[in-house]
Enzyme design. Structure first.
Site, PDB file in Angstrom:
ATOM      1  N   ARG A 209      -3.764  15.314  -0.758  1.00 16.25           N
ATOM      2  CA  ARG A 209      -3.161  14.367   0.181  1.00 16.25           C
ATOM      3  C   ARG A 209      -3.687  14.647   1.585  1.00 16.25           C
ATOM      4  NH1 ARG A 209       2.485  15.208  -0.425  1.00 16.25           N
ATOM      5  NH2 ARG A 209       2.461  13.699  -2.125  1.00 16.25           N
TER       6      ARG A 209
ATOM      7  N   CYS B 255       9.739   7.761  -5.452  1.00 16.90           N
ATOM      8  CA  CYS B 255       8.564   7.717  -4.565  1.00 16.90           C
ATOM      9  C   CYS B 255       8.079   6.288  -4.369  1.00 16.90           C
ATOM     10  CB  CYS B 255       7.440   8.579  -5.140  1.00 16.90           C
ATOM     11  SG  CYS B 255       7.855  10.329  -5.252  1.00 16.90           S
ATOM     12  N   GLY B 256       8.373   5.417  -5.322  1.00 14.43           N
ATOM     13  CA  GLY B 256       8.028   4.002  -5.188  1.00 14.43           C
ATOM     14  C   GLY B 256       9.051   3.198  -4.415  1.00 14.43           C
TER      15      GLY B 256
ATOM     16  N   GLY C  90       8.441   5.852 -11.174  1.00 11.79           N
ATOM     17  CA  GLY C  90       8.483   6.432 -12.510  1.00 11.79           C
ATOM     18  C   GLY C  90       9.693   7.268 -12.820  1.00 11.79           C
TER      19      GLY C  90
ATOM     20  N   ARG D  92      12.275  22.043   3.970  1.00 13.42           N
ATOM     21  CA  ARG D  92      12.001  20.920   3.060  1.00 13.42           C
ATOM     22  C   ARG D  92      11.031  19.981   3.769  1.00 13.42           C
ATOM     23  NH1 ARG D  92      11.652  18.117  -1.013  1.00 13.42           N
ATOM     24  NH2 ARG D  92      13.309  17.594  -2.489  1.00 13.42           N
ATOM     25  N   LYS D  93      10.579  18.961   3.065  1.00 15.09           N
ATOM     26  CA  LYS D  93       9.689  17.995   3.698  1.00 15.09           C
ATOM     27  C   LYS D  93      10.439  17.204   4.761  1.00 15.09           C
ATOM     28  CE  LYS D  93      10.212  14.144   0.407  1.00 15.09           C
ATOM     29  NZ  LYS D  93       9.478  13.260  -0.522  1.00 15.09           N
TER      30      LYS D  93
END
Length: 589
Positions: A124, A513-514, A508, A242-243
């Site tokens: 990424r 994430c989508g 998914g 965390r992110k």
């Protein structure tokens, strides 16, 4: 504590004023390049943590313990050493330390896809404001071409780039190539501040309130440019709990989707002075355990570089030192805001900002506009604020680009948009500054017509499909998404007519994430059963969400309207057509 990092290949020195700005010419570089084997002293990420935070980390999650056992910044050099040993036959990728393979290499931006493509990684990047150039796009194609069918390039829902199929032994050449092109992959994954999202119309929009490019570049420098060594990789933010996501909106359209980011900056003029600034929203995120829409922080700051950087730095410092280190599901900013209370958190941030003594002031939130505003479309041909110039949005189905398609887009950019390509959170691309007299020639280009996947004027359904990675590469995905999403979009387009864009998102798994909760229709992988040969059998299935909104009146659809729907066309297509007809006025063809 400092670690001596000896860069084993070319490493770029970045100026924060030019970092990540597109380069118009193939050979012109706006960066100064170090020679080989430059030694650089960097502090460790752990060294920035207060003692109390360190103590909590010691009894924290397995990832926290891995970060303490070996500092994340080691990965920025370890990747070169692992690559050398693999190239020279001293070791194989299977012999890489497990904590490095599955955890620390993520700080290089490399995520091992061990369940789907063992020994190969997704890399990424960081693409602030989603702006790339033709040379960079060709480089992406060159990087993945050797990996065959799995060597693809994905545009993400953060207007970012992910390279698929990367092997450890190839990583240094890719990293050095990125740095030479004013990009990086460092600190793009795991517990890092992710890609800075801005407006794809920055600088070309007649309804623009703020040009987001400067802010995205400045914030990217804050989190990934070491101010001491002036190299990519900033240890100050190399050990977050965390992110962390930041989005800067440039207009009332909110193309950056601030409502699902940890920090969202929404442009708003000061009610009394008329000075442009940002209302600050906090805590938006999606995860397997919780989906949260951002909330008003009660804060407004001026729309200048110092104010934006200082505010974000203050929030990041509080988040880094005070957030949860044991339960990763509770280590997102929203949980910390709720712990403080909104007013308490505002007070803490204000005090932190004042302690920096930079002349930055945090003001009370300003009233938002109340008149009606309709969010605009990004696909197709639209005039810019510059006379005689147009922006042209091009569909990239589900954001997936082949090597050939990357090169085709690069050629189009060189020919029509001065080499500039802009990415969108809808996983599409936009060519800015196309001359009025060249628009028709662009529309007639072979790569945008016939059987090409790339289109300027797609249908209202096929042009608005968004998808996560799916089961082809992601071990967490319960279903394949990208291929199904693209095929289903075309199928629905042939079966029904709608009078406006209908956004259909695929994800998914429940990590979303989508981003199915923001979609008009969201499809999330899940369990399903279907009668086969007289028996109820487990089959790939989904949950369906309806009613998410984006823009000024953003709203998340939290609960599915249908569950256990098999993915087979004979089951899913009728269910979606019923929803399209009942909720969106679709008419069958």
């Amino acid at each position: 504590m400092k670690i001596q990092l000896s860069f084993l290949a070319t490493s770029a020195l970045f100026s924060s004023t030019v970092a990540f700005m597109p380069l118009s010419g193939k050979s012109h570089l706006a960066t100064q390049i170090h020679s080989s084997a430059v030694a650089t002293d960097k502090a460790t990420g752990t060294s920035f943590l207060p003692e109390e935070t360190l103590e909590r980390s010691k009894v924290g999650s397995p990832i926290e313990k891995a970060k303490l056992a070996k500092d994340p910044i080691n990965a920025w050099v370890d990747i070169y050493e692992y690559a050398r040993k693999i190239r020279e036959g001293e070791m194989t990728w299977e012999e890489v330390e497990k904590a490095d393979l599955d955890t620390r290499l993520k700080f290089v931006g490399m995520l091992h896809r061990n369940k789907r493509t063992p020994g190969q990684f997704m890399m990424r990047l960081k693409v602030p404001n989603g702006i790339v150039n033709s040379d960079q796009m060709r480089f992406y194609a060159d990087c993945v071409e050797k990996y065959g069918d799995i060597g693809v390039v994905d545009i993400t829902t953060r207007a970012n780039i992910q390279l698929r199929g990367v092997k450890i032994e190839d990583a240094p050449d890719i990293i050095d190539g990125l740095h030479a092109r004013n990009q990086t992959s460092f600190q793009s994954a795991l517990d890092s501040v992710r890609n800075m999202v801005g407006s794809p119309l920055a600088g070309i929009d007649d309804q623009e309130m703020v040009d987001t490019r400067e802010f995205c570049n400045a914030l990217n420098d804050l989190v990934s440019l070491d101010p001491v060594t002036e190299t990519r990789g900033n240890p100050m933010w190399a050990n977050l709990p965390r992110k962390f996501n930041i989005a800067v909106s440039g207009s009332r359209d909110d193309f950056a989707h601030t409502h699902i980011n940890d920090i969202g900056l929404q442009p708003c003029a000061h009610f009394e002075t008329g000075e442009m600034g940002f209302n600050v929203v906090l805590g938006g995120y999606m995860s397997i355990k919780r989906v949260a829409e951002s909330i008003d922080s009660g804060m407004w700051i001026k729309a200048d570089r110092m104010s934006v950087v200082t505010l974000c730095e203050a929030i990041l410092r509080i988040f880094r030192d005070e957030s949860e280190r044991k339960d990763r599901q509770k280590a997102r900013l929203m949980w910390l805001v709720e712990k403080y209370g909104v007013e308490g958190f505002k007070k803490a941030v204000t005090e932190e900002v004042e302690s920096y003594d930079r002349g930055v002031k945090v003001y009370d939130q300003q009233p938002r506009p109340v008149d009606k505003f309709e969010r605009r479309e990004l696909l197709g041909v639209h005039p810019q604020k510059q006379a005689g110039k147009n922006r042209v949005g091009i569909l990239v189905p589900t954001g997936r680009l082949s090597v050939a398609e990357c090169r085709e887009l690069a050629d189009l950019a060189d020919k029509y948009s001065g080499g500039e390509i802009r990415l969108t959170v809808e996983q599409n691309v936009l060519l800015p500054n196309v001359n009025e007299g060249d628009v028709q020639k662009l529309l007639e280009e072979p790569c945008l017509n016939g059987d090409s996947r790339l289109k300027v004027n797609p249908g209202f359904i096929e042009g608005n499909i968004v998808s996560c990675t799916g089961a082809q590469f992601c071990g967490l995905a319960l279903i394949e998404t990208k291929n199904n999403a693209e095929a289903l979009g075309k199928k629905l387009e042939s079966l029904v007519t709608v009078d406006r864009p209908i956004r259909i998102h695929w994800t998914g798994c429940p990590n979303s994430c989508g981003q199915v909760q923001v979609a008009d229709i969201g499809i999330m992988g899940g369990p399903a059963r279907k009668e086969i040969d007289g028996k109820k059998m487990a089959v790939p299935g989904c949950k369906i969400f309806v009613g998410g909104k984006i823009g000024e009146d953003a709203h998340l659809a939290m609960d599915p309207v249908k569950e256990g729907v098999p993915l087979d066309e004979e089951d899913l297509i009728p269910a979606l057509i019923d929803i399209l007809k009942s909720e969106f006025g679709a008419v069958e063809k």
